[in-house]
Design an enzyme around this catalytic site. Structure first.
Site, PDB file in Angstrom:
ATOM      1  N   CYS A 177      13.816  16.222 -33.284  1.00 34.64           N
ATOM      2  CA  CYS A 177      13.015  16.880 -32.239  1.00 34.64           C
ATOM      3  C   CYS A 177      13.530  18.313 -32.087  1.00 34.64           C
ATOM      4  O   CYS A 177      14.180  18.835 -33.002  1.00 34.64           O
ATOM      5  CB  CYS A 177      13.063  16.099 -30.928  1.00 34.64           C
ATOM      6  SG  CYS A 177      14.706  15.915 -30.199  1.00 34.64           S
TER       7      CYS A 177
ATOM      8  N   ASN B 258      17.340  17.710 -29.600  1.00 35.30           N
ATOM      9  CA  ASN B 258      18.182  16.548 -29.958  1.00 35.30           C
ATOM     10  C   ASN B 258      18.918  15.984 -28.741  1.00 35.30           C
ATOM     11  O   ASN B 258      20.015  15.463 -28.870  1.00 35.30           O
ATOM     12  CB  ASN B 258      19.174  16.911 -31.082  1.00 35.30           C
ATOM     13  CG  ASN B 258      19.858  15.701 -31.729  1.00 35.30           C
ATOM     14  OD1 ASN B 258      20.981  15.816 -32.214  1.00 35.30           O
ATOM     15  ND2 ASN B 258      19.215  14.570 -31.755  1.00 35.30           N
TER      16      ASN B 258
ATOM     17  N   CYS C  66      16.602  14.626 -25.966  1.00 35.87           N
ATOM     18  CA  CYS C  66      15.648  13.745 -25.278  1.00 35.87           C
ATOM     19  C   CYS C  66      15.001  12.760 -26.259  1.00 35.87           C
ATOM     20  O   CYS C  66      15.351  11.584 -26.286  1.00 35.87           O
ATOM     21  CB  CYS C  66      14.560  14.555 -24.569  1.00 35.87           C
ATOM     22  SG  CYS C  66      15.191  15.626 -23.255  1.00 35.87           S
ATOM     23  N   ARG C  67      14.071  13.242 -27.062  1.00 39.52           N
ATOM     24  CA  ARG C  67      13.262  12.318 -27.875  1.00 39.52           C
ATOM     25  C   ARG C  67      14.001  11.724 -29.065  1.00 39.52           C
ATOM     26  O   ARG C  67      13.992  10.494 -29.258  1.00 39.52           O
ATOM     27  CB  ARG C  67      11.984  13.039 -28.362  1.00 39.52           C
ATOM     28  CG  ARG C  67      11.024  13.371 -27.246  1.00 39.52           C
ATOM     29  CD  ARG C  67       9.972  14.380 -27.691  1.00 39.52           C
ATOM     30  NE  ARG C  67      10.565  15.683 -27.965  1.00 39.52           N
ATOM     31  CZ  ARG C  67       9.909  16.725 -28.447  1.00 39.52           C
ATOM     32  NH1 ARG C  67       8.623  16.597 -28.741  1.00 39.52           N
ATOM     33  NH2 ARG C  67      10.528  17.879 -28.650  1.00 39.52           N
ATOM     34  N   SER C  68      14.622  12.574 -29.910  1.00 38.20           N
ATOM     35  CA  SER C  68      15.159  12.008 -31.168  1.00 38.20           C
ATOM     36  C   SER C  68      16.377  11.101 -30.985  1.00 38.20           C
ATOM     37  O   SER C  68      16.482  10.093 -31.702  1.00 38.20           O
ATOM     38  CB  SER C  68      15.430  13.114 -32.200  1.00 38.20           C
ATOM     39  OG  SER C  68      16.388  14.031 -31.756  1.00 38.20           O
TER      40      SER C  68
ATOM     41  N   ASP D  19       6.899  16.391 -25.335  1.00 43.89           N
ATOM     42  CA  ASP D  19       8.241  16.847 -24.967  1.00 43.89           C
ATOM     43  C   ASP D  19       8.417  16.628 -23.463  1.00 43.89           C
ATOM     44  O   ASP D  19       7.708  17.241 -22.669  1.00 43.89           O
ATOM     45  CB  ASP D  19       8.337  18.335 -25.323  1.00 43.89           C
ATOM     46  CG  ASP D  19       9.727  18.892 -25.076  1.00 43.89           C
ATOM     47  OD1 ASP D  19      10.530  18.209 -24.411  1.00 43.89           O
ATOM     48  OD2 ASP D  19       9.989  20.006 -25.547  1.00 43.89           O
TER      49      ASP D  19
HETATM   50  P1  4NP Z   1      13.930  17.247 -27.072  1.00 43.48           P
HETATM   51  O1  4NP Z   1      13.616  17.942 -25.661  1.00 43.48           O
HETATM   52  O2  4NP Z   1      13.416  18.201 -28.140  1.00 43.48           O
HETATM   53  O3  4NP Z   1      13.128  15.986 -27.023  1.00 43.48           O
HETATM   54  O4  4NP Z   1      15.425  17.021 -27.134  1.00 43.48           O
HETATM   55  C1  4NP Z   1      14.008  19.253 -25.361  1.00 43.48           C
HETATM   56  C2  4NP Z   1      15.320  19.492 -24.981  1.00 43.48           C
HETATM   57  C3  4NP Z   1      15.719  20.777 -24.663  1.00 43.48           C
HETATM   58  C4  4NP Z   1      14.794  21.809 -24.737  1.00 43.48           C
HETATM   59  C5  4NP Z   1      13.485  21.562 -25.108  1.00 43.48           C
HETATM   60  C6  4NP Z   1      13.100  20.280 -25.427  1.00 43.48           C
HETATM   61  N1  4NP Z   1      15.200  23.128 -24.385  1.00 43.48           N
HETATM   62  O5  4NP Z   1      14.327  24.035 -24.368  1.00 43.48           O
HETATM   63  O6  4NP Z   1      16.390  23.368 -24.137  1.00 43.48           O
END
Ligand code: 4NP
Length: 158
Positions: free
Chosen positions: A10, A13, A15-17, A127
């Site tokens: 993602c 790294n 939340c989702r992955s 997201d």
């Molecule tokens: P992820 O979510 O891609 O599912 O881990 C996010 C985590 C952090 C950010 C964006 C999405 N960020 O902008 O810091």
């Protein structure tokens, strides 16, 4: 039999992955296939390198009885060598990784997570970062069902 190596990707790294990684391992364990698979996760960005998963992801996973053990790291070109399958959470992640592919073999390793979602194929895993608790709950269920179908697909291929 050689183990099949799967990497979930993602943006951050956190939340989702890492959740996809933990759910994939959960399904493999529950169905007695955990020795056949190695799963990991990474982010296209370096925003959260070294950090554990987001508190909201940890809390939501905990409600569902799932523990997350991962430190964020950034996706690198070496991951094309180390992994057999690279699963992108959304189109932006896909495009980022595809842009780093050295050849057609690398490119063919990449798939979208929701190709394996029987309820809503072909769309992004949303997201949840900027949203509320409900977004984390929705992501949990998307990833729970998609990772199970992915595992079954991989078992059929091997
Ligand atoms: P992820 O979510 O891609 O599912 O881990 C996010 C985590 C952090 C950010 C964006 C999405 N960020 O902008 O810091």
């Amino acid at each position: 039999m050689a183990e099949t190596k799967v990497l979930f990707v993602c943006l951050g790294n956190i939340c989702r992955s890492p959740l996809a990684e933990a759910l994939f391992i959960k399904h493999a364990r529950q169905q007695g296939h955990h020795l056949q698979f190695l799963a990991d996760s990474a982010g296209t960005s370096d925003y959260h390198t070294g950090e554990g998963p987001d508190k909201r992801t940890i809390r939501n996973a905990g409600i569902h009885g799932l523990e997350l053990n991962h430190r964020a790291r950034q996706f690198t070109g070496q991951d094309f060598v180390r992994f057999d399958h690279i699963i992108a959470m959304d189109r932006s992640n896909y495009n980022h990784i595809a842009g780093m592919a050295a050849n057609q073999v690398d490119l063919l390793k990449i798939r979208m997570m929701r190709e394996f979602d029987p309820q809503n194929p072909g769309h992004d895993v949303p997201d949840p970062w900027f949203g509320g608790e409900q977004g984390f709950e929705e992501v949990f269920h998307i990833l729970d069902r998609s990772t199970e179908i992915l595992m079954q697909w991989l078992l059929k291929k091997s």
